[in-house]
Scaffold this motif. Structure first.
Motif, PDB file in Angstrom:
ATOM      1  N   UNK A 175      14.820  -0.487 -41.874  1.00  0.00           N
ATOM      2  CA  UNK A 175      15.691   0.582 -41.721  1.00  0.00           C
ATOM      3  C   UNK A 175      15.265   1.188 -40.299  1.00  0.00           C
ATOM      4  N   UNK A 176      14.166   0.854 -39.624  1.00  0.00           N
ATOM      5  CA  UNK A 176      13.842   1.622 -38.407  1.00  0.00           C
ATOM      6  C   UNK A 176      14.739   1.241 -37.313  1.00  0.00           C
ATOM      7  N   UNK A 177      15.014   2.461 -36.265  1.00  0.00           N
ATOM      8  CA  UNK A 177      15.673   2.106 -35.100  1.00  0.00           C
ATOM      9  C   UNK A 177      15.095   3.055 -34.084  1.00  0.00           C
ATOM     10  N   UNK A 178      14.128   2.569 -33.324  1.00  0.00           N
ATOM     11  CA  UNK A 178      13.612   3.297 -32.579  1.00  0.00           C
ATOM     12  C   UNK A 178      14.327   3.638 -31.314  1.00  0.00           C
ATOM     13  N   UNK A 179      14.208   4.982 -30.950  1.00  0.00           N
ATOM     14  CA  UNK A 179      15.152   5.541 -29.700  1.00  0.00           C
ATOM     15  C   UNK A 179      14.474   6.683 -29.033  1.00  0.00           C
ATOM     16  N   UNK A 180      14.969   7.018 -28.275  1.00  0.00           N
ATOM     17  CA  UNK A 180      14.385   8.355 -27.488  1.00  0.00           C
ATOM     18  C   UNK A 180      15.267   9.690 -28.458  1.00  0.00           C
ATOM     19  N   UNK A 181      14.240  10.260 -28.932  1.00  0.00           N
ATOM     20  CA  UNK A 181      14.893  11.448 -29.736  1.00  0.00           C
ATOM     21  C   UNK A 181      14.387  12.907 -29.243  1.00  0.00           C
ATOM     22  N   UNK A 182      15.353  13.704 -29.372  1.00  0.00           N
ATOM     23  CA  UNK A 182      15.205  15.064 -28.976  1.00  0.00           C
ATOM     24  C   UNK A 182      14.585  16.064 -29.994  1.00  0.00           C
ATOM     25  N   UNK A 209       7.778  23.644 -26.889  1.00  0.00           N
ATOM     26  CA  UNK A 209       7.990  22.503 -26.768  1.00  0.00           C
ATOM     27  C   UNK A 209       7.693  21.863 -25.260  1.00  0.00           C
ATOM     28  N   UNK A 210       6.636  21.718 -24.965  1.00  0.00           N
ATOM     29  CA  UNK A 210       6.346  21.107 -23.561  1.00  0.00           C
ATOM     30  C   UNK A 210       7.040  19.739 -23.388  1.00  0.00           C
ATOM     31  N   UNK A 211       7.147  19.026 -24.386  1.00  0.00           N
ATOM     32  CA  UNK A 211       7.653  17.688 -24.465  1.00  0.00           C
ATOM     33  C   UNK A 211       8.818  17.837 -25.226  1.00  0.00           C
ATOM     34  N   UNK A 212       9.993  17.284 -24.732  1.00  0.00           N
ATOM     35  CA  UNK A 212      11.204  17.633 -25.644  1.00  0.00           C
ATOM     36  C   UNK A 212      11.740  16.376 -26.087  1.00  0.00           C
ATOM     37  N   UNK A 213      11.246  15.261 -25.673  1.00  0.00           N
ATOM     38  CA  UNK A 213      11.582  13.843 -26.354  1.00  0.00           C
ATOM     39  C   UNK A 213      10.349  13.003 -26.470  1.00  0.00           C
ATOM     40  N   UNK A 214      10.713  12.330 -27.600  1.00  0.00           N
ATOM     41  CA  UNK A 214       9.638  11.310 -28.047  1.00  0.00           C
ATOM     42  C   UNK A 214      10.367   9.864 -28.385  1.00  0.00           C
ATOM     43  N   UNK A 250      -1.327  10.304 -21.902  1.00  0.00           N
ATOM     44  CA  UNK A 250      -0.087   9.460 -22.108  1.00  0.00           C
ATOM     45  C   UNK A 250       0.493   9.445 -23.377  1.00  0.00           C
ATOM     46  N   UNK A 251       0.187  10.277 -24.468  1.00  0.00           N
ATOM     47  CA  UNK A 251       0.605  10.639 -25.613  1.00  0.00           C
ATOM     48  C   UNK A 251       1.333  11.736 -26.013  1.00  0.00           C
ATOM     49  N   UNK A 252       2.314  12.015 -26.853  1.00  0.00           N
ATOM     50  CA  UNK A 252       2.718  13.136 -27.239  1.00  0.00           C
ATOM     51  C   UNK A 252       2.123  13.705 -28.479  1.00  0.00           C
ATOM     52  N   UNK A 323       2.365   7.255 -30.705  1.00  0.00           N
ATOM     53  CA  UNK A 323       1.710   6.059 -29.880  1.00  0.00           C
ATOM     54  C   UNK A 323       2.421   6.394 -28.383  1.00  0.00           C
ATOM     55  N   UNK A 324       1.745   5.407 -27.540  1.00  0.00           N
ATOM     56  CA  UNK A 324       2.054   5.222 -26.191  1.00  0.00           C
ATOM     57  C   UNK A 324       3.665   4.394 -26.058  1.00  0.00           C
ATOM     58  N   UNK A 325       4.012   4.602 -25.088  1.00  0.00           N
ATOM     59  CA  UNK A 325       5.450   3.782 -25.181  1.00  0.00           C
ATOM     60  C   UNK A 325       5.413   2.311 -25.345  1.00  0.00           C
ATOM     61  N   UNK A 326       4.234   1.783 -24.569  1.00  0.00           N
ATOM     62  CA  UNK A 326       4.166   0.347 -24.847  1.00  0.00           C
ATOM     63  C   UNK A 326       4.003  -0.224 -26.087  1.00  0.00           C
ATOM     64  N   UNK A 327       3.287   0.683 -26.810  1.00  0.00           N
ATOM     65  CA  UNK A 327       2.827   0.290 -28.453  1.00  0.00           C
ATOM     66  C   UNK A 327       3.999   0.011 -29.280  1.00  0.00           C
ATOM     67  N   UNK A 328       5.047   0.442 -28.697  1.00  0.00           N
ATOM     68  CA  UNK A 328       6.444   0.178 -29.544  1.00  0.00           C
ATOM     69  C   UNK A 328       7.162  -1.028 -29.069  1.00  0.00           C
ATOM     70  N   UNK A 329       6.684  -1.936 -28.242  1.00  0.00           N
ATOM     71  CA  UNK A 329       7.389  -2.968 -27.670  1.00  0.00           C
ATOM     72  C   UNK A 329       7.576  -4.203 -28.660  1.00  0.00           C
TER      73      UNK A 329
END
Length: 334
Positions: A175-182, A209-214, A250-252, A323-329
């Motif tokens: 069911x997972x759909x990895x995307x940039x999420x606000x 919210x210093x970081x607005x997207x993950x 490098x992580x949120x 996670x760091x972005x490259x961990x989702x590759x």
């Protein structure tokens, strides 16, 4: 395995040694039989017998070694082919039992799937009158009654939502759909949905919210945050809940900090266990012991780590480490 083999064959070994000893004793008392010749024959026999044991050990234990290392996963391909009649009996028995267990497992799986589908269908059916009920509640003029009914409606809605996600978690990878999420929009929506409960308990929110997207799955991330927020609201009274997002290495990082009753230090290692409720308020019938357990389960495939720090009587801070972005590759292909 050598020790087990010798124990298994001890009666044959003892019989052979006894016969050799008997031959020597007879030759010793019978002067017509040359003793030294008999000793020589016995010595040769012992050597042949030892060589025979070594050869038979490798031949007779292959099947049992494979049975001993078998992982009991209903896969019989790792078991060596039986050679002796007794091994064939064992092989047939194990094969029949395995086939029977496979049939039982298949039947149970089908029953569970059917039960899950029926429950999910029932939950969706219940949501229709629940939505109609909310519309009717919104039209009430009596403010106190309206507030109380909205609170009870929200409790039912959250329990159904929890049950729905509990049944979906075993298949979350599909069911997972990895995307940039606000994340700010997502948190704001969850706060709005819980607004009536917060008003009743005099709870406010302070959002930074210093970081607005993950990079994550919006639906399951919302579910995790919802469990943390409802946990904080449930055990807080007339105070603010601070929600912060900020970058670190490098992580949120997302923190949900409340100033409620806190968690007993002896309970901290168990709060994510299925069905666990606080030992300090064990008579609290409102606690199901499922929210944090499901949040932890949902966070694992999203590669989100959940930490908790709490002080009894002061408050609790839940931390989501993304996670760091490259961990989702390997799961997103991004």
């Amino acid at each position: 395995m050598i020790q087990k083999y010798l124990i298994e064959r001890r009666s044959w070994i003892i019989l052979f040694l006894f016969l050799q000893f008997l031959i020597i004793v007879v030759s010793y008392f019978d002067p017509t039989i040359p003793l030294m010749s008999i000793v020589y024959i016995v010595f040769i026999s012992m050597i042949i017998f030892i060589i025979f044991l070594i050869i038979r050990y490798n031949k007779e234990t292959n099947f049992y070694k494979s049975v001993e290392t078998w992982e009991n996963n209903l896969d019989l391909t790792s078991i060596s082919n039986a050679e002796s009649p007794f091994e064939v009996i064992i092989e047939n028995s194990v094969t029949n039992q395995t086939e029977w267990l496979k049939q039982i497992a298949s039947h149970n799986l089908m029953s569970l799937e059917q039960e899950k589908d029926e429950l999910l269908s029932w939950i969706h059916e219940v949501k229709t009158p629940l939505t109609a009920m909310r519309l009717m509640i919104d039209r009430l003029d009596n403010g106190t009654m309206k507030s109380n009914l909205i609170y009870e409606w929200l409790r039912i809605h959250l329990l159904l939502d929890q049950q729905l996600h509990q049944k979906r978690i075993p298949f979350i990878e599909n069911d997972l759909y990895i995307e940039v999420t606000d994340i700010k929009v997502l948190i704001t929506k969850e706060i709005k949905d819980l607004q009536s409960w917060c008003i009743q308990k005099g709870i406010g929110f302070d959002l930074h919210t210093e970081v607005k997207e993950v990079l994550s799955d919006a639906k399951w991330l919302a579910f995790i945050i919802r469990q943390l927020l409802t946990n904080s609201i449930k055990y807080s009274e007339a105070s603010d809940i601070i929600i912060k997002t900020y970058p670190k290495n490098e992580q949120t990082i997302l923190e949900v900090e409340d100033f409620g009753r806190g968690i007993d230090p002896k309970d901290l290692p168990r709060i994510f266990d299925k069905g666990f409720t606080s030992t300090a308020k064990h008579q609290d019938n409102a606690a199901t012991g499922m929210g944090l357990y499901l949040a932890k389960k949902a966070a694992k495939p999203l590669l989100i780590k959940i930490d908790v720090h709490s002080k009894l009587g002061v408050g609790t801070t839940f931390t989501l480490i993304f996670p760091k972005r490259n961990q989702f590759l390997h799961i997103s292909g991004m």
